[in-house]
Design an enzyme around this catalytic site. Structure first.
Site, PDB file in Angstrom:
ATOM      1  N   LYS A 122      48.928  26.475 -27.595  1.00 43.16           N
ATOM      2  CA  LYS A 122      49.953  27.290 -26.912  1.00 43.16           C
ATOM      3  C   LYS A 122      51.102  26.407 -26.421  1.00 43.16           C
ATOM      4  O   LYS A 122      52.263  26.823 -26.440  1.00 43.16           O
ATOM      5  CB  LYS A 122      49.327  28.071 -25.744  1.00 43.16           C
ATOM      6  CG  LYS A 122      48.350  29.144 -26.190  1.00 43.16           C
ATOM      7  CD  LYS A 122      49.056  30.362 -26.731  1.00 43.16           C
ATOM      8  CE  LYS A 122      48.297  31.161 -27.789  1.00 43.16           C
ATOM      9  NZ  LYS A 122      46.962  31.581 -27.445  1.00 43.16           N
ATOM     10  N   LYS A 204      44.110  31.631 -39.378  1.00 47.89           N
ATOM     11  CA  LYS A 204      43.344  32.873 -39.222  1.00 47.89           C
ATOM     12  C   LYS A 204      44.274  34.072 -39.054  1.00 47.89           C
ATOM     13  O   LYS A 204      45.441  33.901 -38.705  1.00 47.89           O
ATOM     14  CB  LYS A 204      42.401  32.757 -38.029  1.00 47.89           C
ATOM     15  CG  LYS A 204      43.116  32.484 -36.730  1.00 47.89           C
ATOM     16  CD  LYS A 204      42.142  32.227 -35.593  1.00 47.89           C
ATOM     17  CE  LYS A 204      42.894  31.870 -34.337  1.00 47.89           C
ATOM     18  NZ  LYS A 204      42.927  32.813 -33.269  1.00 47.89           N
ATOM     19  N   LYS A 207      47.221  38.499 -34.107  1.00 46.44           N
ATOM     20  CA  LYS A 207      47.981  39.672 -33.658  1.00 46.44           C
ATOM     21  C   LYS A 207      49.475  39.447 -33.770  1.00 46.44           C
ATOM     22  O   LYS A 207      50.217  40.360 -34.072  1.00 46.44           O
ATOM     23  CB  LYS A 207      47.639  39.991 -32.205  1.00 46.44           C
ATOM     24  CG  LYS A 207      46.274  40.601 -32.025  1.00 46.44           C
ATOM     25  CD  LYS A 207      46.145  41.208 -30.642  1.00 46.44           C
ATOM     26  CE  LYS A 207      44.754  41.016 -30.105  1.00 46.44           C
ATOM     27  NZ  LYS A 207      44.579  39.812 -29.289  1.00 46.44           N
TER      28      LYS A 207
END
Ligand code: TYM
Length: 346
Positions: A122, A204, A207
């Site tokens: 992040k 992966k 969202k």
């Protein structure tokens, strides 16, 4: 003694898991987590929630948050969760979690938090917003779990480290204040935790990133077909039983999730065999079949979720009922925690 054994058999193990409302739910969420939720609801005492506090660590703009929360609730039900059997709630409706988070923060050390894989990721993605909430994200997640004294946490592979940290905080708490918090473990039926890769095989499904290569539960049939037909392939194997590139293996994995065993077997055998020196498999046919099976799999979930989202009042009723169940369990734990620490003055 006998009575105690019978009582133990009657008390169901506690299960908890959560999903951040940061976008549309996808196949990774389904096969990594929600598929397990649905199976677990008959066997365990289940708590499932929408992690809206967690979403603020990366998505401070809350314009779409309300709609996202309602959609995640609707999609959970559309996937098969029964709100009468489980507690289905929103994190911010259970303020007890925030108090436990505060106590657990004293069990968490800066150096460890800074080494967390998700934190480092992040920081790379949002260097302009490295807030304290982001750093202590795993502590809040531990509070989500420990507030119900959950022992099984159905999650995908990416959450394994967070579970390990939750166990560390529980152990440190127990060591300091007495045995109150059971140790939680990541769970998947079949053992291995799942990681669903994106259609380009690069990372992966997610969202918010790489959306053209992620299959969402809200995608319509045509979008699903388009995404799958665009998935990366190559000219095909040159010899029978050739090693399979990761992006082709990934298509087979997806097929294994939504197609019949016979279909998967047929394409595997085509991959491994040749006829007159030419490989049999046609990736175009494989993708067409996968697209049809995937569309058929997602369609009923999408349609049910769309219907549910038209009835906000019912979703709100479900969220309230879930918050009441979760609040009751959370209060019990918090009473134990407070008295263990010595925060009970009256
Ligand atoms: P989140 O919202 O990113 O994802 C929700 C669930 O979906 C799983 N998942 C995947 N599984 C397999 N393959 C993928 N590509 C994939 N992408 C997502 C995740 O592992 C997760 O189980 N930190 C959590 C939310 C959370 C939580 C909790 C979970 C907050 N508190 C307490 C469990 C217990 C998260 O970001 O999940």
């Amino acid at each position: 003694m006998k009575k105690r054994l019978i009582f133990a058999a009657m008390v169901k193990e506690v299960v908890l898991s959560g999903i951040r409302p940061t976008g549309f739910l996808h196949l990774g969420n389904y096969f990594g987590a929600m598929r397990n939720y649905v199976r677990m609801q008959d066997e365990f005492n289940c708590y499932f929630f929408v992690a809206n506090w967690h979403s603020l660590t990366t998505h401070p703009d809350t314009k779409e948050l309300q709609a996202n929360v309602l959609r995640v609730i609707a999609e959970n039900i559309a996937c098969g969760l029964d709100p009468e059997k489980v507690a289905l709630y929103v994190q911010s409706d259970v303020p007890q979690i925030a108090e436990l988070y505060l106590y657990l923060n004293m069990m968490a050390y800066k150096g460890e938090l800074e080494k967390t894989v998700t934190f480092k990721e992040k920081v790379r993605l949002q260097p302009e917003n490295v807030n304290a909430g982001l750093l202590t994200y795993p502590v809040l997640q531990a509070a989500d779990i420990l507030i119900h004294r959950a022992v099984k946490v159905p999650v995908g592979k990416d959450q394994e480290q967070h579970l390990e940290m939750a166990r560390n905080y529980a152990e440190r708490f127990n060591h300091r204040y007495g045995e109150i918090l059971p140790l939680p473990y990541a769970f998947n039926y079949g053992g291995e935790l799942v990681k669903i890769m994106s259609l380009d095989g690069e990372g992966k499904m997610s969202k918010s990133e790489n959306q053209m290569n992620t299959l969402y539960l809200a995608d319509d049939d045509d979008v699903i077909r388009k995404k799958i037909m665009k998935a990366k392939t190559d000219g095909g194997p040159l010899t029978p039983n050739a090693p399979m590139p990761a992006y082709i293996e990934n298509l087979f994995t997806l097929m294994g999730l939504v197609s019949s065993t016979d279909t998967v077997e047929k394409f595997r055998s085509d991959y491994n065999n040749s006829s007159e020196g030419n490989c049999i498999i046609r990736y175009g046919d494989l993708k067409k079949q996968l697209a049809e099976d995937m569309a058929a799999f997602i369609k009923p979930i999408r349609e049910k979720a769309t219907d549910l989202q038209k009835d906000t009042a019912t979703l709100q009723k479900i969220m309230k009922m879930g918050a009441e169940k979760a609040g009751e369990s959370a209060s019990k734990t918090l009473t134990l925690v407070r008295s263990a620490i010595g925060m009970n003055y009256y």
